[in-house]
Structure formats: structure tokens, C-alpha cells
Design an enzyme around this catalytic site. Structure first.
Site, PDB file in Angstrom:
ATOM      1  N   TYR A  89       0.871  -1.157   0.119  1.00 43.03           N
ATOM      2  CA  TYR A  89       0.118  -0.024  -0.044  1.00 43.03           C
ATOM      3  C   TYR A  89       0.905   1.090   0.065  1.00 43.03           C
ATOM      4  O   TYR A  89       2.173   1.052   0.467  1.00 43.03           O
ATOM      5  CB  TYR A  89      -0.862  -0.118   1.409  1.00 43.03           C
ATOM      6  CG  TYR A  89      -0.294   0.278   2.580  1.00 43.03           C
ATOM      7  CD1 TYR A  89      -0.113   1.626   3.059  1.00 43.03           C
ATOM      8  CD2 TYR A  89       0.162  -0.673   3.295  1.00 43.03           C
ATOM      9  CE1 TYR A  89       0.796   1.910   4.280  1.00 43.03           C
ATOM     10  CE2 TYR A  89       0.920  -0.398   4.422  1.00 43.03           C
ATOM     11  CZ  TYR A  89       0.935   0.718   4.996  1.00 43.03           C
ATOM     12  OH  TYR A  89       1.568   1.189   6.385  1.00 43.03           O
ATOM     13  N   CYS A  90       0.265   2.419  -0.488  1.00 47.29           N
ATOM     14  CA  CYS A  90       0.790   3.618  -0.467  1.00 47.29           C
ATOM     15  C   CYS A  90       0.045   4.594  -0.244  1.00 47.29           C
ATOM     16  O   CYS A  90      -1.253   4.408   0.113  1.00 47.29           O
ATOM     17  CB  CYS A  90       1.860   4.027  -1.580  1.00 47.29           C
ATOM     18  SG  CYS A  90       1.008   3.866  -3.470  1.00 47.29           S
ATOM     19  N   THR A  91       0.205   5.692  -0.575  1.00 47.11           N
ATOM     20  CA  THR A  91      -0.702   7.054  -0.445  1.00 47.11           C
ATOM     21  C   THR A  91      -2.141   7.021  -1.140  1.00 47.11           C
ATOM     22  O   THR A  91      -3.137   7.021  -0.620  1.00 47.11           O
ATOM     23  CB  THR A  91      -0.090   8.497  -0.455  1.00 47.11           C
ATOM     24  OG1 THR A  91       1.139   8.195   0.450  1.00 47.11           O
ATOM     25  CG2 THR A  91      -1.214   9.585   0.225  1.00 47.11           C
ATOM     26  N   GLY A  93      -2.058   5.046  -4.194  1.00 49.66           N
ATOM     27  CA  GLY A  93      -1.779   3.711  -5.100  1.00 49.66           C
ATOM     28  C   GLY A  93      -0.841   3.824  -6.229  1.00 49.66           C
ATOM     29  O   GLY A  93      -0.674   2.793  -6.886  1.00 49.66           O
ATOM     30  N   ILE A 125      -4.226   4.417   0.878  1.00 50.67           N
ATOM     31  CA  ILE A 125      -4.650   4.865   2.086  1.00 50.67           C
ATOM     32  C   ILE A 125      -5.707   5.639   1.988  1.00 50.67           C
ATOM     33  O   ILE A 125      -6.764   5.578   2.775  1.00 50.67           O
ATOM     34  CB  ILE A 125      -3.395   5.243   2.825  1.00 50.67           C
ATOM     35  CG1 ILE A 125      -2.179   4.330   2.917  1.00 50.67           C
ATOM     36  CG2 ILE A 125      -3.781   5.627   4.230  1.00 50.67           C
ATOM     37  CD1 ILE A 125      -1.004   5.010   3.345  1.00 50.67           C
TER      38      ILE A 125
END
Length: 230
Positions: A89-91, A93, A125
Site C-alpha cells: 500500500y501507499c498514499t 496507489g 490509504i
């Protein structure tokens, strides 16, 4: 940091997008790892914390995305991913598109690196927190690169968010979780944002400016000399 033939091939990426509710459910499964593919200064103020007996959380502790391939290529990292469902996951995508494509490419190239599948949450996220306004498995704050600066679970009280973070001011070491003032690590090979509390801000802007260090530099942790994937 990967160009030419080593650049991740997005069209051949076998990773699957999961909606936030599907992703949330998978975080509770065994034989699963979840990788935060953001920079460490982002992770330190907020991250996903899987439930007990659920996914194993892995933090590359990188200063920038160019270090991710080096961390992923490390033998100890590959060992943790073998035979597991690998979640990322990241901020929002975007970084996951590249990160999952890289792992997908490495898995095809290396017979010993075989996972049970690669997954990332659609919308990152940001989408997860909008789906779970009470927080779900998210703890702390979500670092943002726009003028908002950060994001938290809308229905979670500010005091609870504050208590969920274990970040600290790089000057006095007291608990603090806000990035203000655009202070950066003084190590010329680092220069990542550092946390400075209200009480230390004036000194950090003057007499202490050349001595500010991020947690990774304090620990002597670095990935830049590790080899890239072949």
C-alpha cells in the site's frame, strides 16, 4: 531508479487490485505480509497495523523510492516473501503500481521467489480511510504531499490519533507527530523531512539547523549501497 531492461513492466504486472473492504479482510489472514512502500518519514507518523495473528507488517525503512528495489532484492526480504500473499500500500496507489510490477517481474525471473499472489488496495490509504472513517487497521496520520499536509481517520478523535504515533521531535526527542516548518535532515546524502516540535522550532531554524538528523541517520541505517536487481 530502474531504467531500460530492468524497468518494471506495467503491462506484465500480475498483481491484483483489491477494494478497501477486500484488502481489510486479507490483512487478517495468516501467511500474508503487508509492505508499506512509502518513505520512512511517512511511515513513522502513521501506518497500517494488522491484527494479531494476521499479516506481518514489513517496513523497508527507505528514504526514497529509488531504494525500494535494493531492499526488495535483499536475500532476507525475499525470504520473508516466499510462499506468502504479498500485500502493498501507499498514499494513493501510484507507487504501488511500480512496486508490485517490480516484484511481479522479479518473481518471473527467479525460480526461488514464488509468492501466493501480489495485491494492493485500489486508491491507496486515501480510499481505505474513506471506506473506514473510524480507522480500520490504520494507526496515526497519513502524510500528504499537498497543502493539507496530512490526513487522519475522520471519525477518530484527535487525542487517539496522537497516542497511536510513536514519532518524536528530532531535537528534544519528546513525542511529536506533526511536520511543520519544512525542516530536513542535515546529512547531505539524506535531506528527508524531520519532525521538530513547537518548542524547538526557533533553535532548529538557527543554531541547530546543521545538526538535525532523521531517525534513520541517527540509527546509521541506509540502503543506498545495496545492489539493484539484476
Amino acid at each position: 531508479g530502474l531504467g531500460g531492461e530492468r524497468a518494471p513492466l506495467l503491462k506484465q504486472n500480475t498483481a491484483k487490485h483489491l477494494e478497501a473492504d477486500e484488502y481489510h479482510k486479507m490483512l487478517g489472514e495468516k501467511d500474508t505480509v503487508v509492505i508499506d512502500v512509502r518513505n520512512y518519514y511517512e511511515t513513522v507518523i502513521g501506518r497500517i497495523e494488522p491484527p494479531k495473528d494476521g499479516a506481518e507488517f514489513l517496513d523497508p525503512k527507505m528514504r526514497n523510492s529509488r531504494e525500494f528495489p535494493k531492499w526488495l532484492n535483499a536475500p532476507e526480504t525475499k525470504e520473508k516473501l516466499k510462499g506468502k500473499k504479498v500485500m502493498m500500500y501507499c498514499t494513493g496507489g501510484i507507487r504501488c503500481e511500480r512496486a508490485t510490477a517490480l516484484l511481479s517481474q522479479m518473481e518471473r525471473a527467479e525460480d526461488e521467489l514464488e509468492t501466493q499472489g501480489i495485491y494492493h488496495v485500489r486508491g491507496g490509504i486515501d480510499r481505505y480511510l474513506k471506506t473506514y472513517p473510524e480507522g480500520g487497521y490504520w494507526k496515526g496520520r497519513n502524510y500528504l504531499f499537498d497543502l493539507r499536509g496530512e490526513q487522519k481517520a475522520e471519525e477518530k478523535h484527535e487525542d487517539e490519533v496522537e497516542n497511536e504515533t510513536d514519532s518524536y521531535c528530532c531535537v528534544c526527542k519528546d513525542h511529536y507527530a506533526l511536520y511543520k516548518g519544512k525542516h530536513v535532515c542535515s546529512n547531505k546524502e539524506c535531506k528527508v523531512p524531520v519532525i521538530v516540535c513547537e518548542g524547538c522550532r526557533k533553535r532548529a531554524e538557527t543554531e541547530l539547523k546543521s545538526t538535525l538528523l532523521c531517525p534513520l541517520c541517527e540509527q546509521g541505517h541506509e540502503l543506498r549501497d545495496l545492489p539493484l536487481p539484476d
